[in-house]
Design an enzyme around this catalytic site. Structure first.
Site, PDB file in Angstrom:
ATOM      1  N   THR A  86     -19.412  66.604 -24.573  1.00  0.00           N
ATOM      2  CA  THR A  86     -20.019  67.043 -25.834  1.00  0.00           C
ATOM      3  C   THR A  86     -21.516  67.276 -25.671  1.00  0.00           C
ATOM      4  OG1 THR A  86     -18.382  65.628 -26.929  1.00  0.00           O
ATOM      5  CG2 THR A  86     -20.161  66.499 -28.293  1.00  0.00           C
ATOM      6  N   GLY A 139     -16.491  62.649 -18.863  1.00  0.00           N
ATOM      7  CA  GLY A 139     -16.363  61.810 -20.037  1.00  0.00           C
ATOM      8  C   GLY A 139     -16.338  62.674 -21.282  1.00  0.00           C
ATOM      9  N   CYS A 140     -15.670  62.203 -22.319  1.00  0.00           N
ATOM     10  CA  CYS A 140     -15.565  63.034 -23.525  1.00  0.00           C
ATOM     11  C   CYS A 140     -16.908  63.138 -24.232  1.00  0.00           C
ATOM     12  CB  CYS A 140     -14.479  62.522 -24.464  1.00  0.00           C
ATOM     13  SG  CYS A 140     -14.583  60.773 -24.867  1.00  0.00           S
ATOM     14  N   ASN A 141     -17.660  62.041 -24.279  1.00  0.00           N
ATOM     15  CA  ASN A 141     -19.005  62.113 -24.858  1.00  0.00           C
ATOM     16  C   ASN A 141     -19.902  62.962 -23.967  1.00  0.00           C
ATOM     17  OD1 ASN A 141     -18.224  60.290 -26.857  1.00  0.00           O
ATOM     18  ND2 ASN A 141     -18.819  58.529 -25.640  1.00  0.00           N
TER      19      ASN A 141
END
Lengths: 342, 342, 342, 342
Positions: free
Chosen positions: C153, C148-150
């Site tokens: 991060t 996932g992009c979150n």
């Protein structure tokens, strides 16, 4: 004296904007709000920015008792509006914000909108709602048809010039820049933030935009002969605002004087000093229209700029201004708040 | 009865916002507007969105005759404000929007702002201007110090919780998201559109932001012992709005009840249903603060959200709210306009 | 040597981003592009920014001859992806960008996504695709599950700290700010420009966001015991970018050294000088992740910031980085373009 | 073979954009970067998005040893550029991005820029840098003058039409919409985010914009007689992009064919299918120019649209394209990256 009003189609942007404006009006009370798909919901759910207000729950139109309603704002989609209005009580004052009653000629209506009109009697009765130019008719009207937001912008720039005959009627080009809320709260790919922000493009160009029907009707009527302008709208990454850049042939100073005189007594139309141009920044959230005129370096050419907020002066503000006239209220009531900047 | 007011520093955003709000106030008249570098200019030049208003020409402070002024708003830069206010008539009511009189302890002031205070007598006299919590003092005050906009946001979320002792005082983290107008109309590279739009970043993090001085003062006073919160502000590409996300340890339901009760009678602070979060979209241009509370999946942890418009509730709206109290006006006068959405 | 690839789901943002990146890759050729609802359309119609490229016409998945395909990118919606991948040739290399193969425990998958997994064999086989931490497994993998992009991060900020044991595992708070393209090209009211621009709000807060499944899995594995972080994402009015603000307890200098060493040799993860914070402005359109560390004024507390572009490093860039490893290409190939600023 | 280049004025947007592009170029090495006020700083401080690159420290121009430099890009402010270039080695190849060498007639230069030209010899020598129309001259040139970004946009739309004589030369109106980065990194109030976002306005209208000098020079040369177009630029709230809406009189089909043929072999100029219009969204960050043609409903009138990225095709991309020709490189080298969307 308090006037009771209803808003049909209160779950869209123009409906919410009407509520925002009416909240500042001392003599209008909102008695009913309709929203077909959102009937049963509170406005605080549909528009959380209105949660501090005491507002009726959204209902279906058929649930509204119109007997106690003095005036009804119709903020419904095009085509739906004519069907609904045809069925409303015939003595109910109505301000329609849709396109359905703007064009007087049924053939023109069908040409631009694609379907035969379903409420011909009401169409004949309707008064075109550009307040500054139809005040007396609006005061006496039962049904007022709010103008297109682009159509209003172009007309504020051009009507006095066409009336006075100070521009070449065959050489008018209107390059328009519109913010996105004019397209409403509809789920279209090109209205997504990721598609729209940080870029811009023309749309409905080449003479296909429906607001041309209003320009043709109104400008031809003013001129006493057919007038066809060139009109190219552009979608700009902002939420509110329309800027019209109008290229005309004529003497810039004369054009300026004509506009300055035409609007000298108007509370909501401000003509800037000669050579200055307006910005949509400076009318946001307000009922004001700012107009500027400049001479081009090419002799005999001028540029007229007009800026307004499409949701306010271009739609819901205009609607309330008209309702004020129809209800015997002061025209400016509820409409004098300053623009929001920054 | 009409109150005559002056606004010092009318060429900045908070000055313009004051004018926008006062335009809706029936009993306040603007008698003088100062702007040192723009003295002699009309407000229509400095802020074209106000061009429809009849406003005094900008002047220098020394040109103002304060004898006819009932209350003066000071929207001057930090450090300048204390010098100007020290020289104003000692019986003039003043609402100061700068940071100069927020901290009661001169040592704390010097610690956060870097210079010895130049108006100690006025500093001692000043009342902290968070209206909802200092009403009685403000009504009796001559000089009211408007709070920081970030400081207001954090306090709306936390004051009732600290007073009630329902959160762990040593475990409070305030992650703040601020729009750009809080930085004022100053020419800084990081405030340019090209530098700011389409991206975001923290700033003044790690315990260096000056509004921590207000948090320390106010929270410690409420708790009766030192309270030090962790505070990280972020700059967001929008013009108005502050969203505070506050991480606390305590029982989420108790926290919710505490806030709901604390603000039940407040006209401008709206507590959303449990589990809902506010958005800055829904307070823009208004004096409302929206508060939400949610439980985290981790037991004993809750998140409190607070959203307000930094220029309105966070600054100029608060200032007018305080002025209303000082002038014997209804507290909400001129401040009830709905937020602008979209 | 040229590798032939297919992209399934090429009409979404991650599909388009893959094409943009692969256009810079010397050794990859796009042989097939699928888009179920847009099959038969040219990419120039679906994504006019790609009109200069020679690309296959969009087709249905069933029309693709996979025999000549070396690697397939699946940029399909969650749930659809597992069904499609279960039916693909079992020797086809696959990089999946959906959430379907990120969680190794089927029960965890079902808990977060609500349905039993429909491709358990492939789920077991899949390698978690956070390149910097799973390089060897990815090189050997047939099926790689993009993160996932979150989740990416947060992991860039935290993995080395959890591995090294330099932060308190029970006191981690991740406050995240995401741009809108992470939500894809879906027609939702809250993704409209008029609803989103000029405001911001939290969403999926309180422990409900699905990327928590990834944090729980990965952080617990690193720590050798359950780790549960607090995670609050916010939607920011920008198109690309994620900024994670991570509140940790530990020694800031130690934390900084741990991160600096962990990423010293990484081409795409840049650790800024101590005390500096990243901005999403400075990674836009690139495969870089910028990390910053600062001490808080409260002793024993630090803040770790991580910024990346959700569509590039957070999704399609990561996918290409993984594909490079799987294909024996240089890991950075096609991924070294500088961010776009402004 | 590697070419060594220097960039003078590397601390502005066009300088940073040159670096971004050159990073993709296999045969160009950056040997020196100047920035007068920021001399001594690293580029990572001035433009953190470039921090992953190995770049020379910013220096003063006088510190550069030009003996090893093959070509120098000058991204200096207008007026400064001519002074600097006059003092550079006379055998150094130069691509100038300023306005200083665009106008061939010193009187025209002085008329538009207000000062006598300080480098007349170089002005005489300079070749106008609109690559697609001056290829042979550029290949042979020592000094190439990059065009204005607005001037490039208008010329891509109009040059083939004027050459072919298919539009009325006395009736050309160019309504232009520009993003803000065209104004550079300068600290001006109207470039602040709070002043610019969410609104738009015309500027330098009425025939006063300096790029008219380029239009006059180039169009008159093509037509063999004076041509004076009407030109109205507008500032739009976006960071990159120019959209030109050109109103012409002529046969729309003929106009379309003329443009389609003129650009059929051009790698960077894409003519869309007849009746389609470009969007700045679809050229962002790229060296492509998209052109569209539509007929108006008014007979004999057409609209030509051109969209490009002001920093890339309108400035630094064009500069690199020209440098490639001057250095004997492939014209497209380093310039084929796809636009960034969304």
């Amino acid at each position: 004296m308090t006037h009771n009003i209803a808003i049909l189609g209160a779950s869209g942007y123009t409906g919410a904007e009407l509520i925002r404006l009416i909240a500042q009006h001392p003599n209008i009370e909102i008695k009913a709000l309709s929203g077909e798909r959102k009937a049963g919901m509170e406005m605080a759910e549909v528009f959380p920015h209105l949660r501090h207000m005491q507002l009726p729950t959204l209902c279906k139109i058929e649930e509204i008792d119109f007997s106690g309603i003095d005036l009804c704002f119709c903020a419904l989609p095009h085509k739906t509006s004519q069907q609904v209005i045809a069925a409303l009580p015939t003595d109910l004052k109505i301000v329609d914000l849709s396109a359905d009653f703007r064009l007087r000629d049924p053939a023109e209506y069908e040409k631009w909108y694609g379907n035969p009109h379903a409420a011909l009697a009401q169409q004949e009765e309707a008064v075109y709602g550009l307040t500054e130019f139809y005040r007396d008719e609006i005061k006496a009207a039962r049904l007022v048809a709010g103008t297109g937001c682009n159509a209003a912008t172009g007309q504020f720039a051009l009507r006095p010039l066409i009336s006075a005959g100070v521009v070449d009627l065959d050489e008018i080009i209107l390059d328009l820049k519109c913010a996105v809320s004019g397209a409403g709260r509809s789920l279209k790919e090109n209205l997504l933030h990721a598609e729209l922000s940080e870029g811009y493009n023309p749309y409905s160009f080449g003479g296909t935009h429906r607001h041309l029907g209003e320009f043709d009707q109104e400008f031809s009527k003013l001129a006493g002969r057919p007038v066809r302008v060139q009109f190219t709208p552009h979608l700009i990454p902002a939420n509110r605002g329309i800027l019209g850049t109008v290229y005309v042939k004529g003497d810039a100073e004369t054009i300026y004087q004509t506009l300055a005189e035409a609007y000298a007594a108007e509370p909501f139309v401000q003509v800037l000093p000669f050579g200055q141009a307006p910005s949509t920044h400076h009318v946001r959230g307000s009922n004001y229209c700012h107009i500027g005129v400049a001479a081009d370096r090419l002799p005999g050419r001028a540029i007229v700029f007009a800026a307004l907020d499409n949701l306010t002066k271009g739609s819901s503000g205009q609607a309330l201004q008209n309702a004020n006239l129809m209800l015997g209220e002061k025209e400016e009531e509820g409409l004098t708040m300053a623009p929001l900047f920054p």
